[in-house]
Motif scaffolding. Sequence first.
Motif, PDB file in Angstrom:
ATOM      1  N   MET A  45       3.845  -7.980  -3.758  1.00  0.00           N
ATOM      2  CA  MET A  45       2.733  -7.040  -3.610  1.00  0.00           C
ATOM      3  C   MET A  45       1.456  -7.770  -4.022  1.00  0.00           C
ATOM      4  O   MET A  45       0.980  -7.622  -5.147  1.00  0.00           O
ATOM      5  CB  MET A  45       2.986  -5.784  -4.444  1.00  0.00           C
ATOM      6  CG  MET A  45       4.214  -5.013  -3.995  1.00  0.00           C
ATOM      7  SD  MET A  45       4.654  -3.614  -5.061  1.00  0.00           S
ATOM      8  CE  MET A  45       3.188  -2.590  -4.928  1.00  0.00           C
ATOM      9  N   ASN A  46       0.941  -8.561  -3.109  1.00  0.00           N
ATOM     10  CA  ASN A  46      -0.163  -9.461  -3.429  1.00  0.00           C
ATOM     11  C   ASN A  46      -1.501  -8.989  -2.885  1.00  0.00           C
ATOM     12  O   ASN A  46      -2.500  -8.964  -3.601  1.00  0.00           O
ATOM     13  CB  ASN A  46       0.143 -10.864  -2.889  1.00  0.00           C
ATOM     14  CG  ASN A  46       1.452 -11.418  -3.424  1.00  0.00           C
ATOM     15  OD1 ASN A  46       1.805 -11.179  -4.574  1.00  0.00           O
ATOM     16  ND2 ASN A  46       2.180 -12.123  -2.582  1.00  0.00           N
ATOM     17  N   ILE A  47      -1.514  -8.602  -1.622  1.00  0.00           N
ATOM     18  CA  ILE A  47      -2.777  -8.242  -0.981  1.00  0.00           C
ATOM     19  C   ILE A  47      -3.295  -6.912  -1.516  1.00  0.00           C
ATOM     20  O   ILE A  47      -4.457  -6.794  -1.922  1.00  0.00           O
ATOM     21  CB  ILE A  47      -2.603  -8.192   0.549  1.00  0.00           C
ATOM     22  CG1 ILE A  47      -2.191  -9.568   1.077  1.00  0.00           C
ATOM     23  CG2 ILE A  47      -3.894  -7.728   1.228  1.00  0.00           C
ATOM     24  CD1 ILE A  47      -1.790  -9.582   2.547  1.00  0.00           C
ATOM     25  N   GLY A  48      -2.434  -5.906  -1.531  1.00  0.00           N
ATOM     26  CA  GLY A  48      -2.853  -4.570  -1.958  1.00  0.00           C
ATOM     27  C   GLY A  48      -3.257  -4.478  -3.417  1.00  0.00           C
ATOM     28  O   GLY A  48      -4.013  -3.587  -3.809  1.00  0.00           O
ATOM     29  N   THR A  49      -2.757  -5.403  -4.248  1.00  0.00           N
ATOM     30  CA  THR A  49      -3.122  -5.407  -5.663  1.00  0.00           C
ATOM     31  C   THR A  49      -4.261  -6.379  -5.969  1.00  0.00           C
ATOM     32  O   THR A  49      -4.663  -6.496  -7.128  1.00  0.00           O
ATOM     33  CB  THR A  49      -1.920  -5.792  -6.540  1.00  0.00           C
ATOM     34  OG1 THR A  49      -1.524  -7.140  -6.233  1.00  0.00           O
ATOM     35  CG2 THR A  49      -0.743  -4.856  -6.308  1.00  0.00           C
ATOM     36  N   GLY A 244      -3.325   1.339  -2.358  1.00  0.00           N
ATOM     37  CA  GLY A 244      -3.223   0.247  -1.416  1.00  0.00           C
ATOM     38  C   GLY A 244      -1.878   0.193  -0.715  1.00  0.00           C
ATOM     39  O   GLY A 244      -1.710  -0.535   0.271  1.00  0.00           O
ATOM     40  N   TYR A 245      -0.923   0.988  -1.214  1.00  0.00           N
ATOM     41  CA  TYR A 245       0.408   1.033  -0.613  1.00  0.00           C
ATOM     42  C   TYR A 245       0.735   2.440  -0.119  1.00  0.00           C
ATOM     43  O   TYR A 245       1.177   2.626   1.014  1.00  0.00           O
ATOM     44  CB  TYR A 245       1.460   0.517  -1.603  1.00  0.00           C
ATOM     45  CG  TYR A 245       1.230  -0.949  -1.879  1.00  0.00           C
ATOM     46  CD1 TYR A 245       1.795  -1.928  -1.080  1.00  0.00           C
ATOM     47  CD2 TYR A 245       0.377  -1.364  -2.911  1.00  0.00           C
ATOM     48  CE1 TYR A 245       1.536  -3.277  -1.297  1.00  0.00           C
ATOM     49  CE2 TYR A 245       0.105  -2.703  -3.128  1.00  0.00           C
ATOM     50  CZ  TYR A 245       0.692  -3.659  -2.319  1.00  0.00           C
ATOM     51  OH  TYR A 245       0.403  -4.984  -2.512  1.00  0.00           O
ATOM     52  N   ARG A 267     -11.638   5.711   0.520  1.00  0.00           N
ATOM     53  CA  ARG A 267     -11.962   6.896  -0.284  1.00  0.00           C
ATOM     54  C   ARG A 267     -11.174   6.912  -1.589  1.00  0.00           C
ATOM     55  O   ARG A 267     -11.735   7.129  -2.671  1.00  0.00           O
ATOM     56  CB  ARG A 267     -11.653   8.162   0.519  1.00  0.00           C
ATOM     57  CG  ARG A 267     -12.057   9.462  -0.183  1.00  0.00           C
ATOM     58  CD  ARG A 267     -11.302  10.642   0.354  1.00  0.00           C
ATOM     59  NE  ARG A 267      -9.866  10.561   0.038  1.00  0.00           N
ATOM     60  CZ  ARG A 267      -8.970  11.448   0.464  1.00  0.00           C
ATOM     61  NH1 ARG A 267      -9.339  12.460   1.241  1.00  0.00           N
ATOM     62  NH2 ARG A 267      -7.699  11.311   0.120  1.00  0.00           N
ATOM     63  N   ASP A 268      -9.865   6.671  -1.485  1.00  0.00           N
ATOM     64  CA  ASP A 268      -9.021   6.713  -2.679  1.00  0.00           C
ATOM     65  C   ASP A 268      -9.403   5.614  -3.666  1.00  0.00           C
ATOM     66  O   ASP A 268      -9.334   5.818  -4.883  1.00  0.00           O
ATOM     67  CB  ASP A 268      -7.550   6.571  -2.299  1.00  0.00           C
ATOM     68  CG  ASP A 268      -7.005   7.804  -1.592  1.00  0.00           C
ATOM     69  OD1 ASP A 268      -7.737   8.804  -1.499  1.00  0.00           O
ATOM     70  OD2 ASP A 268      -5.855   7.754  -1.133  1.00  0.00           O
TER      71      ASP A 268
END
Length: 317
Positions: A45-49, A244-245, A267-268
Amino acid sequence: MTDKPKLLVLIGPTAVGKTKLSIELAKAFSCEIISGDSMQVYRGMNIGTAKISKAEMEGVPHHLIDIHEPDEPFSVSEFQERCTQLIPEITARGNLPFIVGGTGLYVESLCYQYEFAESGSDEEFRLEQAAFATEFGNEALHDKLRIIDPESAQRLHPNDTRRVIRALEIHKLTGETLSQQLSRQKKTTPYDLCLIGLTMDRQMLYNRIEERIDHMMEQGLIEEVQKLQAQGYTPDMVSMQGLGYKEIWPYLNEAATLEETVYLLKRDTRHFAKRQLSWFRHMHDIQWVDVSGPENFSANYEKIHGMITGSFSSDFQ
């Protein structure tokens, strides 16, 4: 003078610019960085974090990154336990422990050695609440929390279902609310603490957030979640409820368009940054630095460098 172990902490909302500053400060003060982010512990989980890369680390040691598989929950108590082991180890190596992150409860609980009731977990209850939210909506789940713990409900956004469910679970298991547990914590620190917070003009921060989301999409965020799905991970897992997920899963299930997905994610993330700042504002001892304007990096770095030198004057003069 104090015999307490030194602890440097850098906090701030997502996209404010913690990573670049932290690397320069770590090199200047011989630091080892401990991630204070509750989601960067998960492998794959690299991009979303917005996880820091090996190249971006520039040789600075980092801890609590990629220590769990996405189906292994990570908690504030585990964060505390690991940090209380790491800090004396880093100090013994002659380096300065440096917490960098944006998960307010995690960082604050470490800085002030919060003690939480041994609440354990109830996986069946979590699944029931997740199913309730799916059937009746996040607002209905949030209303449950508002009834039993209005203070926590005010702090947690209805779409932050992972933490809303955890707050409900704590009440079920212990008979007391999360806000009751937090309110009785003593605001004293076992550390010689230098706590620095980054803030920024709100609209500028929101613009940076939107640019970051666009960059994440270009980097392949959707493909990253697709890969996690192919590995057998499911949207009800704690990790997949992360920002992000959870916004990507409806798109993968053809329940949302790409345009709707990007809009919701932006938004989130804006809402998340607002909640981060709200949490940090009530924390003690923070020295705030306004980093509005990327052209001021050098000036901001020098200002923060001076703050650290002043806090740990006997060692860095």
